[in-house]
Design a protein around this motif. Structure first.
Motif, short mmCIF file in Angstrom:
data_model
loop_
_atom_site.label_atom_id
_atom_site.label_comp_id
_atom_site.label_asym_id
_atom_site.label_seq_id
_atom_site.Cartn_x
_atom_site.Cartn_y
_atom_site.Cartn_z
N ALA A 231 0.89 -1.14 -0.05
CA ALA A 231 -0.10 -0.05 0.07
C ALA A 231 0.72 1.15 0.10
O ALA A 231 0.48 2.36 -0.66
N MET A 232 2.06 1.18 0.75
CA MET A 232 3.08 2.49 0.60
C MET A 232 3.70 2.50 -0.88
O MET A 232 4.01 3.70 -1.17
N ALA A 233 4.18 1.30 -1.11
CA ALA A 233 5.10 1.35 -2.48
C ALA A 233 4.40 1.57 -3.71
O ALA A 233 4.54 2.22 -4.57
N LEU A 234 3.04 1.06 -3.71
CA LEU A 234 2.17 1.19 -5.13
C LEU A 234 2.17 2.44 -5.65
O LEU A 234 2.32 2.63 -6.74
N PRO A 235 1.62 3.54 -4.87
CA PRO A 235 1.51 4.73 -5.58
C PRO A 235 2.67 5.62 -6.06
O PRO A 235 2.89 6.08 -6.97
N MET A 236 3.88 4.98 -5.13
CA MET A 236 5.20 5.70 -5.88
C MET A 236 5.45 4.95 -7.17
O MET A 236 5.99 5.78 -7.91
N VAL A 237 5.33 3.65 -7.21
CA VAL A 237 5.69 3.00 -8.59
C VAL A 237 4.79 3.22 -9.77
O VAL A 237 5.28 3.58 -10.74
N VAL A 238 3.29 3.63 -9.23
CA VAL A 238 2.49 4.20 -10.36
C VAL A 238 2.81 5.48 -10.81
O VAL A 238 2.76 5.91 -11.92
N GLY A 239 3.16 6.41 -9.84
CA GLY A 239 3.32 7.78 -10.11
C GLY A 239 4.61 7.79 -11.03
O GLY A 239 4.83 8.47 -11.82
N THR A 240 5.51 7.26 -10.54
CA THR A 240 6.85 7.24 -11.41
C THR A 240 6.62 6.81 -12.73
O THR A 240 7.32 7.18 -13.69
N THR A 241 6.11 5.58 -12.94
CA THR A 241 5.71 4.92 -14.47
C THR A 241 4.93 6.08 -15.15
O THR A 241 5.43 6.30 -16.27
N LEU A 242 3.82 6.65 -14.57
CA LEU A 242 3.16 7.59 -15.27
C LEU A 242 3.92 8.82 -15.78
O LEU A 242 4.02 9.35 -16.70
N LEU A 243 4.99 9.22 -14.63
CA LEU A 243 5.91 10.56 -15.09
C LEU A 243 6.84 10.19 -16.00
O LEU A 243 7.07 10.93 -16.98
N THR A 244 7.28 8.83 -16.09
CA THR A 244 8.45 8.48 -17.08
C THR A 244 7.59 8.33 -18.64
O THR A 244 8.13 8.81 -19.50
N VAL A 245 6.39 7.71 -18.59
CA VAL A 245 5.77 7.71 -19.72
C VAL A 245 5.27 8.97 -20.39
O VAL A 245 5.52 9.17 -21.64
N GLY A 246 5.17 10.01 -19.49
CA GLY A 246 4.72 11.25 -19.98
C GLY A 246 5.90 12.12 -20.31
O GLY A 246 5.83 12.81 -21.36
N ALA A 247 6.90 11.71 -19.74
CA ALA A 247 8.19 12.82 -20.04
C ALA A 247 8.73 11.98 -21.43
O ALA A 247 9.02 12.91 -22.40
N PHE A 248 8.68 10.75 -21.82
CA PHE A 248 9.01 10.03 -23.04
C PHE A 248 7.97 10.54 -24.16
O PHE A 248 8.28 10.65 -25.17
N ALA A 249 6.71 10.57 -23.81
CA ALA A 249 5.44 11.07 -24.60
C ALA A 249 5.76 12.51 -25.31
O ALA A 249 5.61 13.06 -26.17
N LEU A 250 6.29 13.49 -24.35
CA LEU A 250 6.24 14.84 -24.54
C LEU A 250 7.80 15.37 -25.09
O LEU A 250 7.67 16.32 -25.44
N CYS A 251 8.52 14.28 -25.09
CA CYS A 251 10.04 14.80 -25.15
C CYS A 251 10.28 15.16 -26.81
O CYS A 251 11.07 16.23 -27.16
N PRO A 252 9.64 14.62 -27.69
CA PRO A 252 9.76 14.99 -29.06
C PRO A 252 9.44 16.33 -29.28
O PRO A 252 9.50 17.27 -30.10
N PHE A 253 8.31 16.94 -28.48
CA PHE A 253 7.56 18.33 -28.57
C PHE A 253 8.28 19.23 -27.94
O PHE A 253 8.50 20.48 -28.36
#
Length: 68
Positions: free
Chosen positions: A42-64
């Motif tokens: 319960a403590m680790a899951l929000p960190m893992v999900v947040g990090t994953t979403l941040l990484t995917v978002g950064a790679f998606a916006l990087c070309p722009f």
């Protein structure tokens, strides 16, 4: 006030289940490994999900953001 007893509906469990409630409250909290694992997940899951979403978002916006 001492001769009134308990209300019939509002506090009905106060007259019948006091021993059961005290027994449940007196147990050792978090004594099993299952409880410890559930707390760690319960403590680790929000960190893992947040990090994953941040990484995917950064790679998606990087070309722009970087005009190569």
């Amino acid at each position: 006030m001492t001769s009134g007893g308990t209300p019939p509906a509002a506090l009905a469990m106060a007259r019948d289940c006091v021993e059961l409630r005290l027994r449940n409250l007196g147990g050792a909290p978090g004594s099993s490994a299952r409880t410890w694992v559930a707390g760690a997940v319960a403590m680790a899951l929000p960190m893992v999900v947040g990090t994953t979403l941040l990484t995917v978002g950064a790679f998606a916006l990087c070309p722009f953001l970087l005009p190569f």
